[in-house]
Design an enzyme around this catalytic site. Sequence first.
Site, PDB file in Angstrom:
ATOM      1  N   CYS A   1       0.635  -3.277   4.540  1.00 43.38           N
ATOM      2  CA  CYS A   1       1.733  -4.145   4.158  1.00 43.38           C
ATOM      3  C   CYS A   1       1.308  -5.360   3.360  1.00 43.38           C
ATOM      4  O   CYS A   1       2.089  -6.264   3.179  1.00 43.38           O
ATOM      5  CB  CYS A   1       2.404  -4.610   5.436  1.00 43.38           C
ATOM      6  SG  CYS A   1       1.226  -5.237   6.639  1.00 43.38           S
TER       7      CYS A   1
HETATM    8  C1  LIG Z   1      -0.555  -1.819   9.566  1.00 47.17           C
HETATM    9  S1  LIG Z   1      -2.086  -1.009   9.854  1.00 47.17           S
HETATM   10  C2  LIG Z   1      -1.625   0.253  10.993  1.00 47.17           C
HETATM   11  C3  LIG Z   1      -1.685  -0.151  12.438  1.00 47.17           C
HETATM   12  C4  LIG Z   1      -1.586   0.962  13.436  1.00 47.17           C
HETATM   13  N1  LIG Z   1      -0.425   1.779  13.275  1.00 47.17           N
HETATM   14  C5  LIG Z   1      -1.624   0.416  14.858  1.00 47.17           C
HETATM   15  O1  LIG Z   1      -0.583   0.322  15.482  1.00 47.17           O
HETATM   16  O2  LIG Z   1      -2.722   0.075  15.325  1.00 47.17           O
HETATM   17  C6  LIG Z   1      -2.311  -0.067   8.385  1.00 47.17           C
HETATM   18  C7  LIG Z   1      -3.556   0.815   8.390  1.00 47.17           C
HETATM   19  O3  LIG Z   1      -3.593   1.607   7.204  1.00 47.17           O
HETATM   20  C8  LIG Z   1      -4.957   1.864   6.910  1.00 47.17           C
HETATM   21  N2  LIG Z   1      -5.063   2.335   5.516  1.00 47.17           N
HETATM   22  C9  LIG Z   1      -4.999   1.603   4.388  1.00 47.17           C
HETATM   23  N3  LIG Z   1      -5.108   2.386   3.295  1.00 47.17           N
HETATM   24  C10 LIG Z   1      -5.256   3.661   3.742  1.00 47.17           C
HETATM   25  C11 LIG Z   1      -5.425   4.910   3.092  1.00 47.17           C
HETATM   26  N4  LIG Z   1      -5.453   5.010   1.762  1.00 47.17           N
HETATM   27  N5  LIG Z   1      -5.557   6.015   3.874  1.00 47.17           N
HETATM   28  C12 LIG Z   1      -5.538   5.918   5.224  1.00 47.17           C
HETATM   29  N6  LIG Z   1      -5.372   4.740   5.898  1.00 47.17           N
HETATM   30  C13 LIG Z   1      -5.235   3.631   5.163  1.00 47.17           C
HETATM   31  C14 LIG Z   1      -5.633   0.538   7.195  1.00 47.17           C
HETATM   32  O4  LIG Z   1      -7.031   0.700   7.412  1.00 47.17           O
HETATM   33  C15 LIG Z   1      -4.876   0.056   8.440  1.00 47.17           C
HETATM   34  O5  LIG Z   1      -5.557   0.383   9.622  1.00 47.17           O
END
Ligand SMILES: C[S@@+](CC[C@H](N)C(=O)[O-])C[C@H]1O[C@@H](n2cnc3c(N)ncnc32)[C@H](O)[C@@H]1O
Length: 316
Positions: A71
């Site tokens: 985000c």
């Molecule tokens: C808002 S956090 C999610 C939190 C999670 N749902 C939780 O409750 O703990 C967004 C996540 O997306 C991951 N992310 C970012 N870009 C990504 C990509 N291209 N592929 C997979 N994961 C990705 C980040 O590392 C991060 O952990």
Amino acid sequence: MPKAVSLFTGCGGSDAGLHACGFDVVMANDVMSYARDVYLANLPETDYVVGDVKGIESFPKADLLAGCYPCQGFSVGGVRDPDRGINYLYREFDRALRQIRPKAFIVENVSGMRRANNQHLAVNQLTRFRMAGYKVSWAVLDAREYGVAQERSRMFFVGIRSDLGIEYEFPAPTHALPGNAASGLPGCPTIKDRIGGMPEWPEGEFDAQPFHWYYLSRDRWRGWDQVSRTIVANSRHTPLHPISPKLERLGPDEWRFVSDAPARRLSYREAAALQGFDADMTFPDTGGTRLRYRVVGNAVPPPLFQAVASAIPDIW
Ligand SMILES: C[S@@+](CC[C@H](N)C(=O)[O-])C[C@H]1O[C@@H](n2cnc3c(N)ncnc32)[C@H](O)[C@@H]1O
């Protein structure tokens, strides 16, 4: 047991909520290997794939798809640029949705997605999910109203596959906001309720960097009987622990401590408890303090995700 696939899984705030309402998370994914390590130390049964979601060609069958794409582009705390590529990862979620065709999906994101300059992205997401064959409801929920001792508002999209003929309704609050006793609901828990029994000075578990001017540009303090300020992913911006002296306002964007008594930020373990994770959550040694704060601050409060998931009617 209904099955779920989880994308953008992080350390598993969303998934802890899913587990609590009886889901078997058959696959999880994130680019961050330390997030995987924390997840598996606490929820060991899941096939957790580390890597860019764009590289995943096929997803397992599941009843529910959950995803909290990043985000930074929408967030109040992050860089607000609606043109950044990271804002378009919802297309990967949409790809998984069309491939899996689950009965339902849940998306969580920051409430800043409603802001005028981001609205086209929110509308685009809604349109895509509807065109994929889902009845989609959305709402911004205040975590305090679901038993989380923290100021945190988040936007949710919940979709139910159109052929099931069901419309999702968001759960009613279970807790009263501070000062709203008239609602008849129990008050939301306080910082004391969540971390009151934890060690007062847990050396090595909190970010001890100096409080620079940016940190002191706003009030980072809350008392034991209040709810915490938002738990963020950047350890340097973590709110103060209530044993710290209060801050007093000097002028616009300028605050200072009212005394020289020792002050410290909340520890990553306290931050996790204030997010609603179990107090005995395990943090493996494969990542240092900053990474621990990061995965905790990125997470969805498990009780909030549990409330949203458990409000889906029994279509499983
Ligand atoms: C808002 S956090 C999610 C939190 C999670 N749902 C939780 O409750 O703990 C967004 C996540 O997306 C991951 N992310 C970012 N870009 C990504 C990509 N291209 N592929 C997979 N994961 C990705 C980040 O590392 C991060 O952990």
